[in-house]
Design a protein around this motif. Structure first.
Motif, PDB file in Angstrom:
ATOM      1  N   HIS A 270       0.840  -1.152   0.269  1.00  0.00           N
ATOM      2  CA  HIS A 270       0.036   0.135  -0.112  1.00  0.00           C
ATOM      3  C   HIS A 270       0.879   1.166  -0.109  1.00  0.00           C
ATOM      4  O   HIS A 270       1.670   1.718   0.884  1.00  0.00           O
ATOM      5  N   ARG A 271       0.834   1.980  -1.031  1.00  0.00           N
ATOM      6  CA  ARG A 271       1.758   3.156  -1.118  1.00  0.00           C
ATOM      7  C   ARG A 271       0.897   4.459  -0.917  1.00  0.00           C
ATOM      8  O   ARG A 271      -0.322   4.584  -1.543  1.00  0.00           O
ATOM      9  N   MET A 272       0.817   5.007   0.079  1.00  0.00           N
ATOM     10  CA  MET A 272       0.068   6.382   0.726  1.00  0.00           C
ATOM     11  C   MET A 272      -0.010   7.236  -0.718  1.00  0.00           C
ATOM     12  O   MET A 272       0.998   7.523  -1.362  1.00  0.00           O
ATOM     13  N   GLY A 273      -1.271   7.760  -0.996  1.00  0.00           N
ATOM     14  CA  GLY A 273      -1.452   8.739  -2.033  1.00  0.00           C
ATOM     15  C   GLY A 273      -1.405   8.103  -3.483  1.00  0.00           C
ATOM     16  O   GLY A 273      -1.536   8.766  -4.415  1.00  0.00           O
ATOM     17  N   ALA A 274      -1.114   6.970  -3.603  1.00  0.00           N
ATOM     18  CA  ALA A 274      -1.270   6.252  -4.618  1.00  0.00           C
ATOM     19  C   ALA A 274      -2.507   5.725  -5.271  1.00  0.00           C
ATOM     20  O   ALA A 274      -3.555   5.593  -4.402  1.00  0.00           O
ATOM     21  N   LEU A 275      -3.002   5.598  -6.523  1.00  0.00           N
ATOM     22  CA  LEU A 275      -4.215   5.157  -6.899  1.00  0.00           C
ATOM     23  C   LEU A 275      -4.259   3.704  -6.835  1.00  0.00           C
ATOM     24  O   LEU A 275      -3.274   3.118  -7.168  1.00  0.00           O
ATOM     25  N   ASN A 276      -5.191   3.145  -6.449  1.00  0.00           N
ATOM     26  CA  ASN A 276      -5.229   1.478  -6.766  1.00  0.00           C
ATOM     27  C   ASN A 276      -6.544   1.408  -7.286  1.00  0.00           C
ATOM     28  O   ASN A 276      -7.463   2.153  -7.803  1.00  0.00           O
ATOM     29  N   LYS A 277      -7.176   0.095  -7.436  1.00  0.00           N
ATOM     30  CA  LYS A 277      -8.307  -0.004  -8.123  1.00  0.00           C
ATOM     31  C   LYS A 277      -9.671   0.612  -7.721  1.00  0.00           C
ATOM     32  O   LYS A 277     -10.743   0.684  -8.314  1.00  0.00           O
ATOM     33  N   PHE A 278      -9.497   0.977  -6.420  1.00  0.00           N
ATOM     34  CA  PHE A 278     -10.675   1.486  -5.726  1.00  0.00           C
ATOM     35  C   PHE A 278     -10.576   3.167  -5.868  1.00  0.00           C
ATOM     36  O   PHE A 278     -11.227   3.841  -5.325  1.00  0.00           O
ATOM     37  N   GLY A 279      -9.574   3.660  -6.394  1.00  0.00           N
ATOM     38  CA  GLY A 279      -9.202   5.225  -6.508  1.00  0.00           C
ATOM     39  C   GLY A 279      -8.173   5.415  -5.638  1.00  0.00           C
ATOM     40  O   GLY A 279      -7.229   4.763  -5.304  1.00  0.00           O
ATOM     41  N   ASN A 280      -8.494   6.800  -5.139  1.00  0.00           N
ATOM     42  CA  ASN A 280      -7.380   7.535  -4.444  1.00  0.00           C
ATOM     43  C   ASN A 280      -7.254   6.770  -2.930  1.00  0.00           C
ATOM     44  O   ASN A 280      -8.407   6.788  -2.346  1.00  0.00           O
ATOM     45  N   THR A 281      -6.264   6.486  -2.441  1.00  0.00           N
ATOM     46  CA  THR A 281      -5.881   5.930  -1.109  1.00  0.00           C
ATOM     47  C   THR A 281      -5.476   6.790  -0.120  1.00  0.00           C
ATOM     48  O   THR A 281      -5.323   6.329   0.826  1.00  0.00           O
ATOM     49  N   SER A 282      -5.322   7.889  -0.410  1.00  0.00           N
ATOM     50  CA  SER A 282      -4.993   9.115   0.589  1.00  0.00           C
ATOM     51  C   SER A 282      -5.933   8.914   1.895  1.00  0.00           C
ATOM     52  O   SER A 282      -6.980   8.913   1.574  1.00  0.00           O
ATOM     53  N   PRO A 283      -5.321   9.462   3.044  1.00  0.00           N
ATOM     54  CA  PRO A 283      -6.343   9.137   4.160  1.00  0.00           C
ATOM     55  C   PRO A 283      -7.402  10.083   3.876  1.00  0.00           C
ATOM     56  O   PRO A 283      -7.593  11.167   3.523  1.00  0.00           O
ATOM     57  N   GLN A 284      -8.443   9.564   4.270  1.00  0.00           N
ATOM     58  CA  GLN A 284      -9.722  10.468   4.146  1.00  0.00           C
ATOM     59  C   GLN A 284     -10.013  11.850   4.960  1.00  0.00           C
ATOM     60  O   GLN A 284      -9.543  11.913   5.963  1.00  0.00           O
ATOM     61  N   GLN A 285     -10.129  12.940   4.028  1.00  0.00           N
ATOM     62  CA  GLN A 285     -10.272  14.015   4.986  1.00  0.00           C
ATOM     63  C   GLN A 285     -11.440  13.993   5.996  1.00  0.00           C
ATOM     64  O   GLN A 285     -12.514  13.422   5.615  1.00  0.00           O
ATOM     65  N   HIS A 286     -11.296  14.360   6.822  1.00  0.00           N
ATOM     66  CA  HIS A 286     -12.471  14.692   7.871  1.00  0.00           C
ATOM     67  C   HIS A 286     -12.678  16.180   7.958  1.00  0.00           C
ATOM     68  O   HIS A 286     -12.081  17.121   7.598  1.00  0.00           O
ATOM     69  N   LEU A 287     -13.904  16.409   8.705  1.00  0.00           N
ATOM     70  CA  LEU A 287     -14.450  17.613   8.424  1.00  0.00           C
ATOM     71  C   LEU A 287     -15.151  17.952   9.902  1.00  0.00           C
ATOM     72  O   LEU A 287     -15.924  17.007  10.443  1.00  0.00           O
ATOM     73  N   GLU A 288     -14.769  19.088  10.486  1.00  0.00           N
ATOM     74  CA  GLU A 288     -15.331  19.170  12.041  1.00  0.00           C
ATOM     75  C   GLU A 288     -16.472  20.408  12.062  1.00  0.00           C
ATOM     76  O   GLU A 288     -17.307  20.116  12.906  1.00  0.00           O
ATOM     77  N   ALA A 289     -16.607  21.082  10.964  1.00  0.00           N
ATOM     78  CA  ALA A 289     -17.487  21.870  11.153  1.00  0.00           C
ATOM     79  C   ALA A 289     -18.315  22.286   9.994  1.00  0.00           C
ATOM     80  O   ALA A 289     -17.931  21.948   8.681  1.00  0.00           O
ATOM     81  N   PHE A 290     -19.535  22.750   9.894  1.00  0.00           N
ATOM     82  CA  PHE A 290     -20.364  23.063   8.841  1.00  0.00           C
ATOM     83  C   PHE A 290     -21.017  24.488   9.346  1.00  0.00           C
ATOM     84  O   PHE A 290     -21.397  24.606  10.485  1.00  0.00           O
TER      85      PHE A 290
END
Ligand SMILES: *Cc1c(COP(=O)(O)O)cnc(C)c1O
Length: 463
Positions: free
Chosen positions: A16-36
């Protein structure tokens, strides 16, 4: 006891290479969001529970102002009418009315709701295929604009107008083929078959009804603005013909709604940022086409028709989000991870059409995997996302579904679960509840139990 053992299978490791594309798409860590809307979300969930809808008043106002600016700078006479069925929470409607929107309603209930919100009759457009005599009488007295859907309605309205001794200005709903969207032939009068012209002639001979407007609504989530250019050209050609044939003068051209929102239809793989036109792109095509089509009118001593539009989802969708929590975590037999969350299609009906964006509210670690997200209903169809890349999430973790402002607070249903609170964040970031969560008393309030059924475990009488 079974005599066959599961076969041994060679384990496989995939680097698993961080930031690389695999067959599911982008594998970079999911951005989270704290506010709206400038407000921290986890404290809201602690206070008001989960699931929870949150609406941003600022976003709603920004959206409608952007829409009005886009059209008013390109055409001289524009009216925007809010499509009630898209979201008829009073707080939403009244915000839009404060920004100058009229009301577009499609039933007696929605008409009554608009009037009770304080909208005057002459700022209500009454669409839809079902309008009975009682509501037509009220609407005629209030001076609202009726959009006639079919001949039976035309004759009913004529009889109402005659009984009340009133002249009534009306709009005809039209349908036709633009070549861009599947025509919705079930609403209004068809142009190609000659039905619309026949109905216009009937109106031309009416002593009490006066044809003043033309309306059509192409459909919804119309991604190609050229559909509206075709629509306007067809409507303007019909306008010219009808005015010549019947001597009426058309005052308004209503192009309905249908602008796409920043959402992703099932089966669409490009993100909405790449496929959804901006309001300026819609407005440019619509206004330049209309300006060109009506340019000759002043030479004939006729005024330019007013442009009416009824955008629903394009205005409200991204002003609202749904917060929900993970209830359980399980591996499916095919190896895919799945989550059960506390909000399902009972509250987010649009899950049947859209792949909503899913955003964790806490920082997450671990490799994102193709995950199925189920709602809480004991129903196989309760799938919130059939396939979404998510990091491993634990019970109690929170996530946000967005955008959900269009068609959820109206099409949701009380089914199996109570419907949750809808929170409002105003322009000063103050929080209020604009629709309370249901409870047993609210849900069972309209029920009546016959006397002999009131005691389910009454002792059986011995004969
Ligand atoms: C539903 C509806 C709208 C709003 O449609 P959107 O696709 O949400 O913009 C507008 N006009 C009529 C007549 C409708 O039925």
């Amino acid at each position: 006891m079974s005599t066959t053992k599961n076969k041994w299978q060679k384990p496989t490791l995939t680097a698993h290479r961080m930031g690389a594309l695999n067959k599911f798409g982008n594998t970079s860590p999911q951005q989270h969001l704290e506010a709206f809307a400038g407000v921290a979300l986890l404290p809201l969930m602690e206070q008001y529970g989960s699931p929870l809808f949150v609406i941003s008043e600022q976003r709603l106002r920004d959206n409608v102002r952007r829409l009005l600016r886009a059209f008013e700078t390109r055409y001289s006479d524009v009216v925007y009418s809010w499509s009630y069925k898209t979201n008829y929470l009073a707080a939403v409607c009244n915000t839009l009315h404060q920004e100058g929107a009229w009301a577009e309603v499609v039933s007696a209930f929605e008409y009554e709701k608009a009037r009770s919100n304080g909208v005057p009759g002459n700022k209500i457009l009454f669409n839809g295929p079902h309008k009975e005599r009682a509501i037509l009488e009220r609407v005629v007295r209030d001076g609202a604009r009726i959009h006639i859907d079919h001949l039976d309605e035309l004759y009913l309205l004529e009889s109402v107008a005659r009984d009340l001794g009133q002249q009534v200005d009306v709009t005809m709903r039209l349908n036709f083929d633009t070549g861009y969207t599947e025509p919705w032939t079930r609403f209004g009068f068809n142009i190609e078959s000659g039905q619309a012209m026949d109905a216009a002639r009937v109106l031309g001979h009416s002593e009490v009804l006066n044809l003043r407007g033309l309306h059509s609504h192409l459909g919804t989530f119309v991604l190609d603005p050229r559909a509206y250019a075709a629509q306007i050209n067809i409507m303007c050609a019909f306008m010219t013909q009808v005015e010549m044939d019947t001597g009426c003068e058309i005052e308004s051209i209503d192009i309905g709604g249908g602008f796409a929102s920043m959402n992703t239809l099932h089966g669409t793989y490009l993100p909405p940022e790449q496929v959804v036109p901006s309001v300026d792109q819609y407005a440019e095509v619509i206004c330049s086409t209309l300006n060109a089509a009506v340019r000759h009118r002043s030479a004939q001593g006729k005024s330019k028709p007013r442009l009416i539009m009824e955008s629903g989802r394009g205005v409200v969708d991204d002003a609202e989000v749904l917060l929900t929590s993970v209830v359980a975590n399980k591996r499916l037999p095919d190896g895919r991870p799945s989550l059960v969350i506390d909000a399902g299609v009972n509250v987010m009906f649009t899950g049947f059409w859209y792949n909503h964006k899913v955003t964790p509210l806490q920082p997450q670690e671990g490799m994102a995997e193709d995950t199925v997200v189920y709602g809480p209903l004991c129903m196989n169809i309760d799938v919130m996302r059939a396939s979404v890349m998510l990091p491993p999430m634990n019970v109690g973790d929170a996530m946000m579904f967005s955008p959900v402002g269009a068609y959820n607070n109206t099409q949701w249903m009380q089914f199996i679960e109570y419907r949750p609170h809808v929170l409002w964040v105003d322009t000063e970031k103050r929080i209020s509840v604009v629709r309370e969560a249901e409870n047993l008393a609210i849900v069972t309030g309209p029920e009546r139990v016959p006397a002999h059924l009131q005691e389910p475990f009454r002792e059986q009488q011995e004969g």
